[in-house]
Design an enzyme around this catalytic site. Structure first.
Site, PDB file in Angstrom:
ATOM      1  N   LYS A  13       0.840  -1.209   0.000  1.00  0.00           N
ATOM      2  CA  LYS A  13       0.000   0.000   0.000  1.00  0.00           C
ATOM      3  C   LYS A  13       0.869   1.250   0.000  1.00  0.00           C
ATOM      4  O   LYS A  13       0.631   2.181  -0.765  1.00  0.00           O
ATOM      5  CB  LYS A  13      -0.934  -0.038   1.214  1.00  0.00           C
ATOM      6  CG  LYS A  13      -1.902   1.127   1.295  1.00  0.00           C
ATOM      7  CD  LYS A  13      -3.148   0.759   2.076  1.00  0.00           C
ATOM      8  CE  LYS A  13      -2.937   0.763   3.578  1.00  0.00           C
ATOM      9  NZ  LYS A  13      -2.752   2.114   4.146  1.00  0.00           N
ATOM     10  N   SER A  14       1.876   1.290   0.860  1.00  0.00           N
ATOM     11  CA  SER A  14       2.728   2.492   0.940  1.00  0.00           C
ATOM     12  C   SER A  14       3.414   2.759  -0.396  1.00  0.00           C
ATOM     13  O   SER A  14       3.473   3.903  -0.863  1.00  0.00           O
ATOM     14  CB  SER A  14       3.804   2.295   2.015  1.00  0.00           C
ATOM     15  OG  SER A  14       3.230   2.231   3.289  1.00  0.00           O
ATOM     16  N   ARG A  18       2.897   5.912  -3.266  1.00  0.00           N
ATOM     17  CA  ARG A  18       4.060   6.700  -3.686  1.00  0.00           C
ATOM     18  C   ARG A  18       4.331   6.552  -5.179  1.00  0.00           C
ATOM     19  O   ARG A  18       4.790   7.485  -5.826  1.00  0.00           O
ATOM     20  CB  ARG A  18       5.289   6.290  -2.854  1.00  0.00           C
ATOM     21  CG  ARG A  18       5.204   6.819  -1.394  1.00  0.00           C
ATOM     22  CD  ARG A  18       6.086   5.998  -0.488  1.00  0.00           C
ATOM     23  NE  ARG A  18       6.180   6.510   0.869  1.00  0.00           N
ATOM     24  CZ  ARG A  18       5.281   6.298   1.838  1.00  0.00           C
ATOM     25  NH1 ARG A  18       4.182   5.596   1.592  1.00  0.00           N
ATOM     26  NH2 ARG A  18       5.473   6.789   3.049  1.00  0.00           N
ATOM     27  N   SER A 158       6.776   9.315  12.310  1.00  0.00           N
ATOM     28  CA  SER A 158       5.744   9.133  11.290  1.00  0.00           C
ATOM     29  C   SER A 158       6.330   9.276   9.895  1.00  0.00           C
ATOM     30  O   SER A 158       6.790  10.350   9.505  1.00  0.00           O
ATOM     31  CB  SER A 158       4.618  10.159  11.490  1.00  0.00           C
ATOM     32  OG  SER A 158       3.822  10.231  10.332  1.00  0.00           O
ATOM     33  N   GLN A 160       4.597   9.262   7.318  1.00  0.00           N
ATOM     34  CA  GLN A 160       3.697  10.128   6.551  1.00  0.00           C
ATOM     35  C   GLN A 160       4.107  11.583   6.699  1.00  0.00           C
ATOM     36  O   GLN A 160       4.104  12.343   5.722  1.00  0.00           O
ATOM     37  CB  GLN A 160       2.252   9.917   7.008  1.00  0.00           C
ATOM     38  CG  GLN A 160       1.761   8.508   6.700  1.00  0.00           C
ATOM     39  CD  GLN A 160       0.338   8.263   7.146  1.00  0.00           C
ATOM     40  OE1 GLN A 160      -0.279   9.098   7.811  1.00  0.00           O
ATOM     41  NE2 GLN A 160      -0.199   7.110   6.793  1.00  0.00           N
ATOM     42  N   ASP A 306       1.492  -1.095  11.921  1.00  0.00           N
ATOM     43  CA  ASP A 306       0.200  -1.557  11.405  1.00  0.00           C
ATOM     44  C   ASP A 306      -0.080  -3.015  11.757  1.00  0.00           C
ATOM     45  O   ASP A 306      -1.196  -3.508  11.548  1.00  0.00           O
ATOM     46  CB  ASP A 306       0.150  -1.386   9.877  1.00  0.00           C
ATOM     47  CG  ASP A 306       0.161   0.086   9.475  1.00  0.00           C
ATOM     48  OD1 ASP A 306      -0.270   0.937  10.278  1.00  0.00           O
ATOM     49  OD2 ASP A 306       0.601   0.391   8.351  1.00  0.00           O
ATOM     50  N   LYS A 333      -4.880   5.851  14.760  1.00  0.00           N
ATOM     51  CA  LYS A 333      -4.941   5.172  13.453  1.00  0.00           C
ATOM     52  C   LYS A 333      -6.402   5.156  12.977  1.00  0.00           C
ATOM     53  O   LYS A 333      -7.199   5.958  13.434  1.00  0.00           O
ATOM     54  CB  LYS A 333      -4.336   3.767  13.575  1.00  0.00           C
ATOM     55  CG  LYS A 333      -2.818   3.792  13.794  1.00  0.00           C
ATOM     56  CD  LYS A 333      -2.106   4.360  12.586  1.00  0.00           C
ATOM     57  CE  LYS A 333      -0.605   4.439  12.792  1.00  0.00           C
ATOM     58  NZ  LYS A 333       0.056   5.136  11.686  1.00  0.00           N
ATOM     59  N   ARG A 337      -6.725   1.898  18.129  1.00  0.00           N
ATOM     60  CA  ARG A 337      -6.440   0.451  18.052  1.00  0.00           C
ATOM     61  C   ARG A 337      -6.045  -0.142  19.395  1.00  0.00           C
ATOM     62  O   ARG A 337      -6.109  -1.368  19.554  1.00  0.00           O
ATOM     63  CB  ARG A 337      -5.366   0.179  16.994  1.00  0.00           C
ATOM     64  CG  ARG A 337      -5.917   0.334  15.584  1.00  0.00           C
ATOM     65  CD  ARG A 337      -4.917  -0.006  14.503  1.00  0.00           C
ATOM     66  NE  ARG A 337      -5.572   0.036  13.192  1.00  0.00           N
ATOM     67  CZ  ARG A 337      -4.942   0.180  12.039  1.00  0.00           C
ATOM     68  NH1 ARG A 337      -3.618   0.304  12.014  1.00  0.00           N
ATOM     69  NH2 ARG A 337      -5.610   0.205  10.916  1.00  0.00           N
ATOM     70  N   ARG A 379      -7.796  -3.375   9.696  1.00  0.00           N
ATOM     71  CA  ARG A 379      -6.791  -4.244  10.340  1.00  0.00           C
ATOM     72  C   ARG A 379      -7.352  -4.937  11.588  1.00  0.00           C
ATOM     73  O   ARG A 379      -6.894  -6.008  11.960  1.00  0.00           O
ATOM     74  CB  ARG A 379      -5.519  -3.467  10.638  1.00  0.00           C
ATOM     75  CG  ARG A 379      -4.883  -2.913   9.356  1.00  0.00           C
ATOM     76  CD  ARG A 379      -3.407  -2.661   9.475  1.00  0.00           C
ATOM     77  NE  ARG A 379      -2.936  -1.804   8.393  1.00  0.00           N
ATOM     78  CZ  ARG A 379      -2.620  -2.224   7.155  1.00  0.00           C
ATOM     79  NH1 ARG A 379      -2.691  -3.507   6.850  1.00  0.00           N
ATOM     80  NH2 ARG A 379      -2.207  -1.367   6.234  1.00  0.00           N
TER      81      ARG A 379
HETATM   82  C1  S3P Z   1       2.417   4.791   6.211  1.00  0.00           C
HETATM   83  C2  S3P Z   1       2.977   5.122   7.415  1.00  0.00           C
HETATM   84  C3  S3P Z   1       2.414   4.719   8.707  1.00  0.00           C
HETATM   85  C4  S3P Z   1       1.425   3.569   8.555  1.00  0.00           C
HETATM   86  C5  S3P Z   1       0.473   3.777   7.413  1.00  0.00           C
HETATM   87  C6  S3P Z   1       1.215   3.942   6.111  1.00  0.00           C
HETATM   88  C7  S3P Z   1       3.051   5.299   4.978  1.00  0.00           C
HETATM   89  O1  S3P Z   1       1.751   5.812   9.282  1.00  0.00           O
HETATM   90  O2  S3P Z   1       0.710   3.386   9.761  1.00  0.00           O
HETATM   91  O3  S3P Z   1      -0.414   2.686   7.296  1.00  0.00           O
HETATM   92  O4  S3P Z   1       2.730   4.808   3.878  1.00  0.00           O
HETATM   93  O5  S3P Z   1       3.889   6.206   5.078  1.00  0.00           O
HETATM   94  P1  S3P Z   1       2.571   6.907  10.156  1.00  0.00           P
HETATM   95  O6  S3P Z   1       3.725   7.291   9.347  1.00  0.00           O
HETATM   96  O7  S3P Z   1       1.645   8.063  10.355  1.00  0.00           O
HETATM   97  O8  S3P Z   1       2.907   6.203  11.430  1.00  0.00           O
END
Ligand code: S3P
Length: 419
Positions: A13-14, A18, A158, A160, A306, A333, A337, A379
């Site tokens: 997914k990540s 991207r 993070s 993100q 996750d 999240k 969770r 999840r």
């Molecule tokens: C992700 C980073 C994580 C993760 C999310 C996907 C990403 O979040 O929990 O499912 O793709 O960069 P955080 O960076 O906010 O912890």
């Protein structure tokens, strides 16, 4: 319960998010093979299209992103709907902060409750103007434009937040330095580097130096380790057999859960290690052994953030206690969770307790039966789906369809893995 066979879990997914965003910022077409087809990734595609990016889905598995560089992103005609996806919201906020127009991001009820100041504050310090209608959550309006460089000491580990700042730095062509309290997944850095951008990572520091365009690049998306973790957990809880999970992304920042499974006693063979587009991948062969409890602390948390719901479910079948601390991020999240995992473990008859920043689970082999309330969190649904499939489990999930956010074929894969 016995497991057997070989499965290829859907794309990461990540990396899928991207691949779309970096493809849009590149000059020219990029082919994305094996992209994750899920609601979250679709949210990113819909937003990029609303900004004028052409994304062609061949329907045969490949997606083509026709990037026109950062300058190719234009003002949207209406609100940008990120659905349930925090990654879409935070990564795109970095890009939007650097473009000279105003956009408003909205999301579903769960996403609207999640904290966005963590990106708004540093992106505001770079010069973008963020405004909120409901405290810290969506809807969020971004007035973007010329930005200045930033050195940022992030309070939360993070990826993100880090990625939003690196994307803002690239889009605005200004330098960015992000210091994190603990190292997080580095897909943005790896994927930008592979496209010719000067991004450096040293432990908990990521640095972007401006200048130059991003090269278009074809990418093969490896399997998602966060999805593979559910099937590995199923194999860990099995009475016999083994399960082969092919082509799983083995980025060191993503495989913490597998290291924990190994620590708990599970046997994992790491085979066919290979590298694609700067991301390592491997075939994992997972087989059950007697499980024992373990301890997980802050430094390890980003590499398995996750996977903590499913680790908690496996811990419910391990001998002794499993204690997780330094994981306060779990409260913000797709659901809280910590609260939901503990409440649902108790609801099915397991022994669990909340900590402010984690939880304690004491394992047993008693029957685990009852109804799980997912709060729409994919999840939570999958973690308890795995626990319910193991011997002694009879667990009903209130909203099994919510897995579509990250792993639409989960229930079919689970059924296939059980011999
Ligand atoms: C992700 C980073 C994580 C993760 C999310 C996907 C990403 O979040 O929990 O499912 O793709 O960069 P955080 O960076 O906010 O912890």
């Amino acid at each position: 319960m016995r497991v057997s066979g070989e499965l290829r879990v859907p794309g990461d997914k990540s990396i899928s998010h991207r691949a779309l965003i970096l493809g849009a910022l590149s000059s020219g077409p990029s082919r994305v093979r094996a992209i994750l087809r899920s609601a979250d990734v679709q949210s990113t595609a819909v937003i990029l299209r609303a900004l004028g990016v052409r994304i062609d889905d061949t329907g045969s598995g490949d997606v083509f992103v026709h990037g026109a560089g950062a300058a190719g992103l234009g003002a949207p005609a209406s609100d940008l709907d990120a659905g349930n996806s925090g990654t879409t919201t935070r990564l795109m906020s970095g890009v939007l902060a650097a473009r000279p127009f105003t956009s408003r991001i909205v999301g579903d009820a769960s996403l609207s409750r999640r904290p966005m100041q963590r990106v708004a504050t540093p992106l505001g310090a770079m010069g973008a103007v963020f405004s909120f209608e409901n405290g810290d959550g969506l809807p969020m309006t971004i007035a973007g434009g010329a930005l200045h460089g930033l050195t940022w000491f992030s309070e939360t580990a993070s990826a993100q937040v880090k990625s939003a700042l690196l994307l803002a730095g690239f889009t605005a062509s200004v330098p960015v330095e992000v210091h994190e309290p603990a190292a997080t997944r580095d897909h943005t850095e790896r994927m930008m580097r592979a496209r010719g951008v000067d991004v450096r990572s040293e432990g908990t520091l990521a640095t972007l130096l401006p200048g130059g365009a991003m090269r278009a690049l074809d990418v093969d998306v490896p399997g998602d380790p966060s999805s593979a973790a559910f099937l590995a957990a199923l194999a860990a809880l099995a009475d016999a057999g083994d399960l082969t999970l092919a082509g799983v992304c083995a980025n060191p920042g993503r495989i913490g859960a597998f290291r924990v499974f190994e620590r708990m006693g599970v046997r994992i063979g790491w085979e066919d290690m290979s590298d694609s587009g700067g991301e390592p991948s491997a075939t994992l062969v997972v087989a059950p052994r007697a499980l024992k409890g373990t301890t997980i602390e802050a430094a390890e948390v980003p590499s398995l953030i996750d996977e903590l719901p499913v680790l908690a479910c496996v811990a419910a079948r391990a001998e002794g206690e499993t204690r997780v601390t330094g994981a306060g991020e779990l409260r913000v999240k797709e659901s809280d969770r910590i609260a939901l995992v503990v409440r649902n473990l108790k609801a099915v008859g397991a022994d669990a307790e909340e900590l402010p920043d984690g939880f304690v689970v004491r394992g047993s082999d008693r029957p685990l039966q009852g109804r799980v309330e997912t709060g729409g969190d994919h999840r939570i649904a999958m973690a308890f789906g795995v626990l319910g499939a193991a011997t002694g489990g009879a667990i009903e999930i209130d909203d099994p369809a919510c897995v579509s956010v990250s792993y639409p074929s989960f229930w079919a894969d689970l059924a296939n893995a059980v011999a």
